[in-house]
Design an enzyme around this catalytic site. Structure first.
Site, PDB file in Angstrom:
ATOM      1  N   SER A  11       0.833  -1.195   0.000  1.00 32.31           N
ATOM      2  CA  SER A  11       0.000   0.000   0.000  1.00 32.31           C
ATOM      3  C   SER A  11       0.872   1.252   0.000  1.00 32.31           C
ATOM      4  O   SER A  11       1.723   1.415  -0.861  1.00 32.31           O
ATOM      5  CB  SER A  11      -0.967  -0.057   1.182  1.00 32.31           C
ATOM      6  OG  SER A  11      -2.037   0.838   1.009  1.00 32.31           O
ATOM      7  N   ASP A  26      -5.960  -3.798  -2.375  1.00 30.15           N
ATOM      8  CA  ASP A  26      -4.905  -3.395  -1.446  1.00 30.15           C
ATOM      9  C   ASP A  26      -4.232  -4.594  -0.764  1.00 30.15           C
ATOM     10  O   ASP A  26      -4.900  -5.488  -0.242  1.00 30.15           O
ATOM     11  CB  ASP A  26      -5.507  -2.467  -0.385  1.00 30.15           C
ATOM     12  CG  ASP A  26      -4.448  -1.744   0.420  1.00 30.15           C
ATOM     13  OD1 ASP A  26      -3.747  -2.411   1.214  1.00 30.15           O
ATOM     14  OD2 ASP A  26      -4.316  -0.527   0.264  1.00 30.15           O
TER      15      ASP A  26
END
Length: 591
Positions: free
Chosen positions: A336, A450
């Site tokens: 991320s 993610d």
């Protein structure tokens, strides 16, 4: 054959001089060619072996699949095969010479006599057995600490002998370098030469029979040297074959021009080479060569950056503290926001450049406000796509200055996906695709979101590469959502009309936090596999506090600097691997 000076053997040191001398006289010297099996699983136990030079790989059949699974790597002066002698059972594993090796063989009769006369030596063997059981049960990565290297040219416009000489100078300790077969050299000569040095670097102009093949047979680690854009030297298939496939690591070193700003790609004829990593080095750069030496030698400094929204700005402060301490990072990974920050470092940007890119991409205006009808997500994601393309362009992961990977979560397979080749920008877009906030990435492998969903701090994945020490920076484990930002009058009125408490987090906050949690067990395992962990005190920092960039970076900087000054990063600075690995590079094992 010339006589060989016998080394110190650990289990003999506890004996009195006369007994040790008598046992030494019964040790039978044997030379084993790389690829030769010393004994197989299930064979009767007839001897133990003390390794003088070379490397032995220990493997065992998996009960379920029947496949051979690597268990340990044995290096001098450790022993192999004694456990079966102790138990009286058949061999529990297979021992194979990973490269040309020289050993001393002690027969079962002599071994039994040793144990009967000196029961205290059982303590030594008990320690070996306990260490082996711990290693097998923990499934820790095999310790990798190469002693010998081979540098083989695979394109034109490279000088393997000159590169090998510079590499030898960059390796620690006494290092020898050989670029041709010495006159009258036999196995005893090579054994004596390797024994006299901490490391030996062999070099050959190109793959082939004779000297190049001997370089490969004697190498613990192979570096294939190439010039960017240059085709392979003929057909390489089968010409770079190791004695035992899958055990000896091979890297491709791309020797870039001295003034290169970005690494130039390799020629497509080299794309199929079975290499573990592509290492970039500018001609004449001592820093690049030192990085290659650490990466090849298993003493590298790996940096792993976790996800955490705006809290990820703390990574920039950590990088500043490491730079001020003179601690260069050799390879990097992230998830991320940590993936984006890590990629900036891997691009070779300076800290001022990284800061400028970060401010432009995240601080000057939010990349997460192109709201849309929420069919797939609250935002279109076009602003994020545009900014990633603007800052990272057409860079490819395998052509970054530092080895790099990032992590996304594959909703199709339900597993973490590691991105370590291909275009960088799409990989980053997948790693930061917060479910519900950003649209997923549709890839041939599946629907990607993610990486924090599956692995928000991939220190375990980095440690599994066995390149050295891992420093993990965790910016997500502190309390979040415990304090709410001040609401505007309009926001308070709207919440009152909808019956939503002012203390209730917004949907974007909830989605951001959900994407960074991962699981407690996964996060704990990742932290356990790191040599050192930094957890800057970020409680109370909102995950969307993009405007707090400078303050968050300062928190990361002060925390990292304090930990460096306290000596908490000394092992990482030295490239010493995680506690679960054998830090000496030797793996005692039974046979």
């Amino acid at each position: 054959m010339r006589s060989v000076v016998q080394p110190e053997i650990p289990f003999l040191t506890a004996l009195d001089a006369a007994t040790a001398a008598a046992l030494r006289a019964r040790l039978e010297p044997i030379a084993v060619a790389g690829g030769q099996v010393l004994f197989r699983q299930g064979d009767p136990a007839d001897a133990l072996y003390a390794l003088v030079s070379g490397t032995i790989g220990i493997s065992a059949r998996d009960a379920a699949s029947g496949e051979e699974r690597p268990v340990a790597r044995v290096r001098p002066p450790e022993t192999v095969g004694e456990m079966a002698l102790l138990s009286g059972e058949p061999r529990s594993a297979t021992a194979t010479a990973l490269r040309d090796a020289f050993l001393l063989r002690l027969s079962k009769t002599a071994f039994d006599d040793l144990v009967a006369r000196h029961p205290a030596t059982m303590l030594y063997f008990a320690r070996l057995l306990a260490e082996r059981l711990r290693t097998v049960s923990a499934h820790t990565p095999l310790a990798v600490a190469p002693m010998t290297f081979a540098v083989i040219g695979v394109t034109g416009d490279v000088d393997p002998a000159a590169f090998a000489a510079r590499l030898a100078a960059a390796l620690p300790g006494r290092t020898g370098c050989l670029a041709a077969w010495p006159d009258e050299a036999d196995e005893t000569w090579f054994h004596a030469y390797e024994t006299a040095h901490d490391h030996v670097v062999y070099a050959a102009e190109a793959p082939g029979p004779g000297w190049p093949n001997l370089c490969l047979r004697r190498a613990d680690h192979v570096l294939l040297l190439a010039a960017p854009g240059r085709p392979a030297r003929g057909a390489l298939d089968g010409r770079i074959a190791m004695p035992v496939p899958g055990w000896t690591r091979q890297d491709l070193v791309m020797l870039q021009p001295r003034d290169a700003l970005r690494p130039a790609p390799l020629d497509p004829t080299l794309a199929g080479l079975p290499v573990a990593m592509r290492l970039q080095a500018r001609a004449g750069s001592a820093a690049d060569l030192a990085r290659v030496a650490r990466l090849a030698g298993g003493r590298a400094r790996a940096l792993v950056l976790g996800g955490g929204g705006a809290r990820g700005f703390a990574h920039l402060g950590v990088m500043r503290a490491l730079e001020e301490a003179g601690l260069a990072v050799d390879l990097v990974a992230g998830t991320s926001m940590g993936a984006v920050t890590g990629a900036s470092l891997a691009m070779g940007w300076s800290l001022p450049e990284i800061q400028a890119h970060t401010v432009s991409a995240f601080v000057e205006s939010s990349p997460l406000n192109d709201y849309t009808l929420p069919l797939a997500a609250l935002t279109r994601g076009t602003k994020v796509d545009r900014r990633l393309a603007q800052h990272f362009g057409d860079a490819r992961i395998e052509d970054l200055w530092l080895p790099y990977f990032c992590v996304s979560s594959n909703l199709t397979t339900g597993a973490a996906m590691v991105h370590e080749r291909g275009l960088l920008a799409p990989a980053l877009r997948a790693s930061i695709a917060i479910p519900g906030l950003l649209p997923p990435v549709l890839a041939p492998e599946g629907v990607l979101v993610d990486g924090g969903i599956m692995n928000n701090l991939p220190a375990d994945l980095m440690a599994a590469r066995g390149r050295g020490a891992v420093l993990a920076v965790d910016v997500a484990s502190d309390l979040a959502l415990d304090t709410m930002p001040r609401r505007s009058l309009r926001s308070r009125l709207l919440r009152r009309a909808l019956g939503v408490p002012c203390a209730m987090p917004g949907i974007a906050q909830i989605l951001l936090r959900s994407a960074t949690l991962s699981s407690d067990a996964s996060a704990a395992m990742a932290r356990a596999r790191a040599t050192a962990v930094l957890r800057p005190p970020l409680a109370g920092i909102d995950l969307r506090a993009w405007r707090s960039y400078a303050a968050v970076a300062e928190i990361g900087y002060r925390h990292a600097r304090a930990r460096i000054e306290a000596g908490a990063l000394d092992a990482w600075a030295a490239g010493i691997a995680v506690a679960g690995q054998d830090r000496s590079g030797m793996a005692p094992v039974a046979g």
